[in-house]
Design an enzyme around this catalytic site. Structure first.
Site, PDB file in Angstrom:
ATOM      1  N   GLY A  11       0.806  -1.208   0.000  1.00  0.00           N
ATOM      2  CA  GLY A  11       0.000   0.000   0.000  1.00  0.00           C
ATOM      3  C   GLY A  11       0.842   1.263   0.000  1.00  0.00           C
ATOM      4  N   GLY A  13      -0.572   4.376   0.528  1.00  0.00           N
ATOM      5  CA  GLY A  13      -1.385   5.427   1.121  1.00  0.00           C
ATOM      6  C   GLY A  13      -0.581   6.189   2.169  1.00  0.00           C
ATOM      7  CG  PHE A  14      -2.267   9.610   4.168  1.00  0.00           C
ATOM      8  CD1 PHE A  14      -1.555  10.751   3.836  1.00  0.00           C
ATOM      9  CD2 PHE A  14      -3.602   9.544   3.805  1.00  0.00           C
ATOM     10  CE1 PHE A  14      -2.151  11.805   3.159  1.00  0.00           C
ATOM     11  CE2 PHE A  14      -4.212  10.584   3.135  1.00  0.00           C
ATOM     12  CZ  PHE A  14      -3.489  11.717   2.810  1.00  0.00           C
ATOM     13  N   GLY A  15      -0.231   5.730   5.412  1.00  0.00           N
ATOM     14  CA  GLY A  15       0.537   4.870   6.299  1.00  0.00           C
ATOM     15  C   GLY A  15       1.726   4.234   5.613  1.00  0.00           C
ATOM     16  CD  GLU A 171     -14.055  17.271   3.734  1.00  0.00           C
ATOM     17  OE1 GLU A 171     -13.329  17.761   4.623  1.00  0.00           O
ATOM     18  OE2 GLU A 171     -13.704  16.301   3.031  1.00  0.00           O
ATOM     19  CG  ASP A 300      -8.035   2.775   6.286  1.00  0.00           C
ATOM     20  OD1 ASP A 300      -8.271   3.483   7.280  1.00  0.00           O
ATOM     21  OD2 ASP A 300      -7.960   3.235   5.134  1.00  0.00           O
ATOM     22  CB  ALA A 315      -4.675  10.568   7.083  1.00  0.00           C
TER      23      ALA A 315
END
Length: 427
Positions: A11, A13-15, A171, A300, A315
Site C-alpha cells: 500500500g 497510502g498515508f501509512g 464535504e 485501515d 490518516a
C-alpha cells in the site's frame, strides 16, 4: 538489492508512504506493493469529483518520491493474499518474499451487505470513482436540460444524495451545492428550483469528532447552501431510480453518493489472524499481528484498542502507526528484542464545508468559518506531495475563492464513434 533485511510494504497510502520514508534511510531493502504507480491524497478526492481539482493535483508518482533511494523499489501489482508461513505476499504478478511486512493496504467502501446500494450508489475511495462521480453529475445537468416536457425526470436527474455525515459526506454535499451555483449561470433553460441536495446520516449527528456547537455550525452552513440535512435517517435499499429509507420513504434520484462507511481491504483477512467486523486485523500493543511477529498491520487494516475502543480509520492514526511500526522493524533488523508500544496522540480534527467555511477542533481551539477554512487549506497544502501540487492546488483554490468558478467541469467518458476512434488511434 543485496542481502540486507527485506521489508515489504503493501500500500502507498498515508501509512505505507510514512513507513517507507522512515525505513528508506536505513540499511534495509524495501519493496512497495501497490496496484497503481502513485500516492493518492484521499482527503481531496471530493474536489476531483466536484470539478475543483484535477487528478494530478492530488496524486504523486511513487517512484518520483523515492528516486534518491536505491534501496526502495515499487512492485506495481495487485496484492491477493498473505502467506505468513512462507513469508510471501501473493500478487497477480507473482510472489514477493519478505523478512518483515507492513500491511497498509487501505480500505474500500462498506455497503453493509446491501447489494443494490453497492450496485447503484457511487463510492468515492479512488480516482476512477471520483472521476465517475464528476462525469455522472455533469451528465445529469446535460440530460436534464433536454427533458423539456418531463418535470418528473428532470427532478430525478437534479436530485443529489450524499449518504454519511462524516467528513466525506459533508464535504461532498457542500461542494455539490457550490457546483450547482456555478451551473446556474450556464443553463438558462433549467429551473434550478427543481434541484435538491440531501445529506443523509443514520445517527443524530454529523461530524461526530466535533463538539456540538461546531456540528450545529456545519448543519447551518449546509442548509444555507441549500443542502437538506436528514439525521436519524437509515438507508434500506437503492435502485437506479432512487433511494429507499427504512421508514418506507422513497427519494427519487439518479445520484446516490456513498460515504457512510469503510472496511479494510480484504487482503488483511488473508493473514489468518483474528479480524473485527470491518475486516481489520486485531493487533497487539506493538502493532504486530498475533502469531506472526514479522507482520505489522497499520491504518485501515489494524484494529488497535485505545481507551477501550478501536482507533478511527483516519490518516493521522495511520501515519503515527506507520512511524511506530517502522521503528520496531528497525529494532528487529538490528537484533533488538525490546519493541515500543503504540500510543496514539490525537491532535484534533478538521473538515471543510465549502468555500470560506470549515470547522477545526484542536482541543481548546474550536472554531468554524473563514479562519478555520484558511487553517484547513494551509495544512492540506503542507501535506501534499511535491511543489507542483502546492502551486497548482493553491492557485486553483485562490481562483475559486476569487471567482467561484470550477475549472475542471470536463466530461471525459463520452463514447467515441467510429470516425473519432480512428482519429484517436492515429494520434
Amino acid at each position: 538489492m543485496g542481502n540486507k533485511p527485506k521489508v515489504v510494504v503493501v500500500g502507498a497510502g498515508f501509512g505505507g508512504i510514512a513507513a517507507v520514508k522512515k525505513l528508506a534511510k536505513q540499511d534495509i531493502d524495501i519493496v512497495i506493493i501497490e496496484r497503481t504507480n502513485y500516492h493518492l491524497f484521499q482527503p481531496l478526492l471530493y474536489q476531483v469529483s466536484t470539478s475543483v481539482l484535477s487528478t494530478d493535483d492530488i496524486s504523486y508518482p511513487v517512484r518520483a518520491m523515492f528516486r534518491d533511494y536505491d534501496n526502495v523499489e515499487l512492485f506495481m501489482a495487485k496484492a491477493l493474499e498473505i502467506d505468513g508461513k512462507r513469508k510471501v505476499v501473493v500478487t497477480n504478478h507473482g510472489d514477493v518474499s519478505y523478512d518483515y511486512l507492513i500491511v497498509a493496504a487501505g480500505a474500500t467502501n462498506n455497503f453493509f451487505g446491501m447489494a443494490n446500494v453497492e450496485k447503484y450508489a457511487y463510492g468515492m475511495k479512488t480516482i476512477p470513482e471520483a472521476l465517475h462521480i464528476r462525469n455522472h453529475v455533469l451528465h445529469m445537468f446535460e440530460r436534464a436540460n433536454k427533458q423539456i416536457d418531463n418535470e418528473e425526470e428532470r427532478r430525478k436527474m437534479l436530485s443529489f444524495i450524499c449518504v454519511g455525515g462524516g467528513p466525506t459526506g459533508v464535504e461532498e454535499a457542500g461542494a455539490i451545492a457550490e457546483l450547482v451555483a456555478v451551473q446556474k449561470k450556464e443553463y438558462p433553460n433549467l429551473n434550478f428550483d427543481e434541484v435538491s441536495i440531501r445529506l443523509i446520516e443514520a445517527t443524530d449527528k454529523v461530524l461526530p469528532m466535533m463538539p456540538p456547537h461546531l456540528r450545529q455550525h456545519t448543519i447551518n452552513v449546509l442548509e444555507k447552501k441549500g443542502v437538506q440535512v436528514m439525521l436519524n435517517t437509515q438507508v434500506a435499499d437503492c435502485n437506479e431510480n432512487g433511494l429507499f429509507l427504512k421508514d418506507g420513504t422513497f427519494i427519487p434520484s439518479r445520484t446516490v453518493i456513498w460515504g457512510a462507511g469503510v472496511k479494510a481491504h480484504k487482503l488483511a483477512s488473508t493473514i489468518g489472524a483474528e479480524c473485527d467486523r470491518a475486516g481489520r486485523v486485531i493487533v497487539g500493543p506493538t502493532l504486530q499481528v498475533p502469531g506472526y511477529p514479522e507482520i505489522f498491520a497499520i491504518g485501515d487494516n489494524a484494529h488497535f484498542l485505545q481507551d477501550g475502543r478501536p482507533l478511527a480509520t483516519v490518516a493521522p492514526v495511520a501515519m503515527q502507526e506507520a512511524w511506530l511500526a517502522a521503528d520496531n522493524i528497525i529494532h528487529l533488523c538490528k537484533g533488538e528484542t525490546q519493541l515500543h508500544n503504540f500510543k496514539y496522540v490525537d491532535h484534533g480534527a478538521m473538515a471543510t464545508i465549502g468555500r470560506c467555511q470549515a470547522v477545526v477542533n484542536w482541543g481548546f481551539v474550536q472554531i468554524g468559518g473563514f479562519v478555520a477554512w484558511l487553517i484547513w487549506m494551509f495544512l492540506h497544502l503542507l501535506r501534499l506531495e511535491g511543489a507542483h501540487a502546492d502551486i497548482t492546488v493553491g492557485t486553483k483554490w485562490f481562483w475559486n475563492f476569487v471567482s467561484g468558478t470550477r475549472l475542471g467541469r470536463i466530461i471525459t467518458n463520452i463514447k467515441l464513434d467510429d470516425e473519432d476512434a480512428a482519429m484517436e488511434n492515429k494520434a
